[in-house]
Scaffold this motif. Structure first.
Motif, mmCIF file in Angstrom:
data_model
loop_
_atom_site.group_PDB
_atom_site.id
_atom_site.type_symbol
_atom_site.label_atom_id
_atom_site.label_comp_id
_atom_site.label_asym_id
_atom_site.label_seq_id
_atom_site.Cartn_x
_atom_site.Cartn_y
_atom_site.Cartn_z
ATOM 1 N N LYS A 121 0.821 -1.219 0.000
ATOM 2 C CA LYS A 121 0.000 0.000 0.000
ATOM 3 C C LYS A 121 0.851 1.264 0.000
ATOM 4 C CE LYS A 121 -3.691 -1.969 2.805
ATOM 5 N NZ LYS A 121 -4.343 -1.881 4.121
ATOM 6 N N ASP A 122 1.954 1.249 0.730
ATOM 7 C CA ASP A 122 2.789 2.446 0.844
ATOM 8 C C ASP A 122 3.818 2.568 -0.293
ATOM 9 O OD1 ASP A 122 4.604 0.505 1.556
ATOM 10 O OD2 ASP A 122 4.988 1.293 3.563
ATOM 11 N N GLY A 123 3.713 1.699 -1.300
ATOM 12 C CA GLY A 123 4.575 1.811 -2.472
ATOM 13 C C GLY A 123 5.878 1.030 -2.403
ATOM 14 N N ARG A 124 6.147 0.376 -1.288
ATOM 15 C CA ARG A 124 7.370 -0.419 -1.202
ATOM 16 C C ARG A 124 7.283 -1.621 -2.129
ATOM 17 N NH1 ARG A 124 8.097 -2.721 4.159
ATOM 18 N NH2 ARG A 124 5.850 -2.540 4.223
ATOM 19 N N VAL A 125 8.399 -1.946 -2.745
ATOM 20 C CA VAL A 125 8.460 -3.103 -3.637
ATOM 21 C C VAL A 125 9.443 -4.105 -3.048
ATOM 22 C CG1 VAL A 125 9.097 -3.917 -5.938
ATOM 23 C CG2 VAL A 125 7.885 -1.743 -5.676
ATOM 24 N N THR A 126 8.999 -5.343 -2.986
ATOM 25 C CA THR A 126 9.833 -6.431 -2.514
ATOM 26 C C THR A 126 9.939 -7.448 -3.644
ATOM 27 O OG1 THR A 126 9.081 -6.113 -0.247
ATOM 28 C CG2 THR A 126 10.041 -8.244 -0.779
ATOM 29 N N VAL A 127 11.142 -7.911 -3.905
ATOM 30 C CA VAL A 127 11.351 -8.846 -5.009
ATOM 31 C C VAL A 127 11.832 -10.182 -4.463
ATOM 32 C CG1 VAL A 127 12.582 -9.262 -7.173
ATOM 33 C CG2 VAL A 127 11.934 -6.925 -6.534
ATOM 34 N N LEU A 128 11.128 -11.232 -4.827
ATOM 35 C CA LEU A 128 11.539 -12.591 -4.517
ATOM 36 C C LEU A 128 12.284 -13.083 -5.750
ATOM 37 C CD1 LEU A 128 8.672 -12.056 -3.027
ATOM 38 C CD2 LEU A 128 8.717 -14.508 -2.668
ATOM 39 N N ARG A 129 13.603 -13.144 -5.666
ATOM 40 C CA ARG A 129 14.428 -13.486 -6.830
ATOM 41 C C ARG A 129 14.744 -14.980 -6.885
ATOM 42 N NH1 ARG A 129 16.257 -8.413 -5.424
ATOM 43 N NH2 ARG A 129 16.469 -6.972 -7.169
ATOM 44 N N TYR A 130 14.731 -15.486 -8.107
ATOM 45 C CA TYR A 130 15.157 -16.854 -8.411
ATOM 46 C C TYR A 130 14.334 -17.919 -7.695
ATOM 47 C CZ TYR A 130 19.019 -13.820 -9.634
ATOM 48 O OH TYR A 130 19.770 -12.782 -10.121
ATOM 49 N N VAL A 131 13.076 -17.603 -7.395
ATOM 50 C CA VAL A 131 12.187 -18.605 -6.824
ATOM 51 C C VAL A 131 11.317 -19.169 -7.938
ATOM 52 C CG1 VAL A 131 12.155 -17.562 -4.527
ATOM 53 C CG2 VAL A 131 10.426 -16.884 -6.201
ATOM 54 N N GLY A 132 10.932 -20.379 -7.801
ATOM 55 C CA GLY A 132 10.100 -20.950 -8.841
ATOM 56 C C GLY A 132 9.455 -22.243 -8.395
ATOM 57 N N PRO A 133 8.492 -22.695 -9.130
ATOM 58 C CA PRO A 133 7.960 -22.096 -10.348
ATOM 59 C C PRO A 133 7.172 -20.823 -10.041
ATOM 60 C CG PRO A 133 6.740 -24.082 -9.807
ATOM 61 C CD PRO A 133 7.845 -23.978 -8.816
ATOM 62 N N VAL A 134 7.478 -19.762 -10.750
ATOM 63 C CA VAL A 134 6.959 -18.436 -10.440
ATOM 64 C C VAL A 134 5.436 -18.379 -10.514
ATOM 65 C CG1 VAL A 134 6.970 -16.017 -11.158
ATOM 66 C CG2 VAL A 134 9.095 -17.281 -11.040
ATOM 67 N N ARG A 135 4.845 -18.978 -11.523
ATOM 68 C CA ARG A 135 3.374 -18.933 -11.652
ATOM 69 C C ARG A 135 2.692 -19.592 -10.461
ATOM 70 N NH1 ARG A 135 1.402 -17.516 -16.885
ATOM 71 N NH2 ARG A 135 3.072 -17.496 -18.418
ATOM 72 N N THR A 136 3.218 -20.707 -10.026
ATOM 73 C CA THR A 136 2.647 -21.426 -8.889
ATOM 74 C C THR A 136 2.771 -20.605 -7.610
ATOM 75 O OG1 THR A 136 3.224 -23.521 -9.937
ATOM 76 C CG2 THR A 136 2.753 -23.572 -7.577
ATOM 77 N N ILE A 137 3.938 -20.029 -7.392
ATOM 78 C CA ILE A 137 4.157 -19.218 -6.196
ATOM 79 C C ILE A 137 3.281 -17.976 -6.236
ATOM 80 C CG2 ILE A 137 5.859 -17.881 -4.901
ATOM 81 C CD1 ILE A 137 7.951 -19.956 -5.871
ATOM 82 N N GLN A 138 3.176 -17.357 -7.411
ATOM 83 C CA GLN A 138 2.329 -16.181 -7.546
ATOM 84 C C GLN A 138 0.876 -16.521 -7.204
ATOM 85 O OE1 GLN A 138 1.605 -14.772 -11.534
ATOM 86 N NE2 GLN A 138 1.320 -12.663 -10.832
#
Length: 164
Positions: free
Chosen positions: A131-148
């Motif tokens: 909500k406050d605009g912070r971005v967090t990136v989960l790198r090199y995790v997968g499978p990305v579609r499943t996790i999403q």
């Protein structure tokens, strides 16, 4: 204390009484290598696409390999992997925890009710926006579609959106 079950080396998190563990994620070397090879491939294609320079296929492939090594060691991709390889993302029904024993910050978390967006970044990362605009990136995790999908479901449930 709850102990995640998918890694011998997994850190513990303090869960609230009504909080339950949903899933755990950690970076995969294979995804990192795929991304590195993708950069090399794009570089090779770029070399092939400049006919006035007279690059042949072999030179383009060598250029792609050199570019991959250049990215890995000069631009710090290899160092990024060394820093990110021990990341642990722990998804509960209320929060997404982040832990990396190599970092001084200890552990941090995002309340799932604060997440407004969860987008894939290529096939090797997820970007969460709060909500406050912070971005967090989960790198090199997968499978990305499943996790999403799992993250979106957990966010919807945390917000009480039963129309998922």
């Amino acid at each position: 204390m709850a102990q995640a079950d998918d890694s011998i080396d997994h850190p513990e998190v303090d869960l609230s009484p009504d909080e339950r563990l949903v899933a755990t994620y950690q970076p995969k070397l294979g995804l990192f290598l795929q991304r590195t090879l993708w950069v090399a491939f794009l570089t090779a294609i770029a070399f092939l696409g400049i006919p006035q320079l007279g690059f042949g296929l072999l030179l383009a492939l060598v250029g792609g390999l050199i570019a991959a090594l250049f990215y890995a060691f000069v631009f710090g991709d290899f160092e990024e992997w060394r820093q990110r390889r021990r990341d642990r993302w722990i998804l509960t029904n209320q929060r997404l925890w982040f832990q990396n024993p190599d970092e001084d910050s200890g552990q941090a978390w995002i309340n799932l009710t604060d997440v407004v967006r969860c987008r894939r970044w290529m096939w090797w990362a997820l970007r969460l926006t709060t909500k406050d605009g912070r971005v967090t990136v989960l790198r090199y995790v997968g499978p990305v579609r499943t996790i999403q999908a799992k993250l979106k479901l957990a966010v919807a449930e945390a917000k009480g959106d039963l129309n998922v």
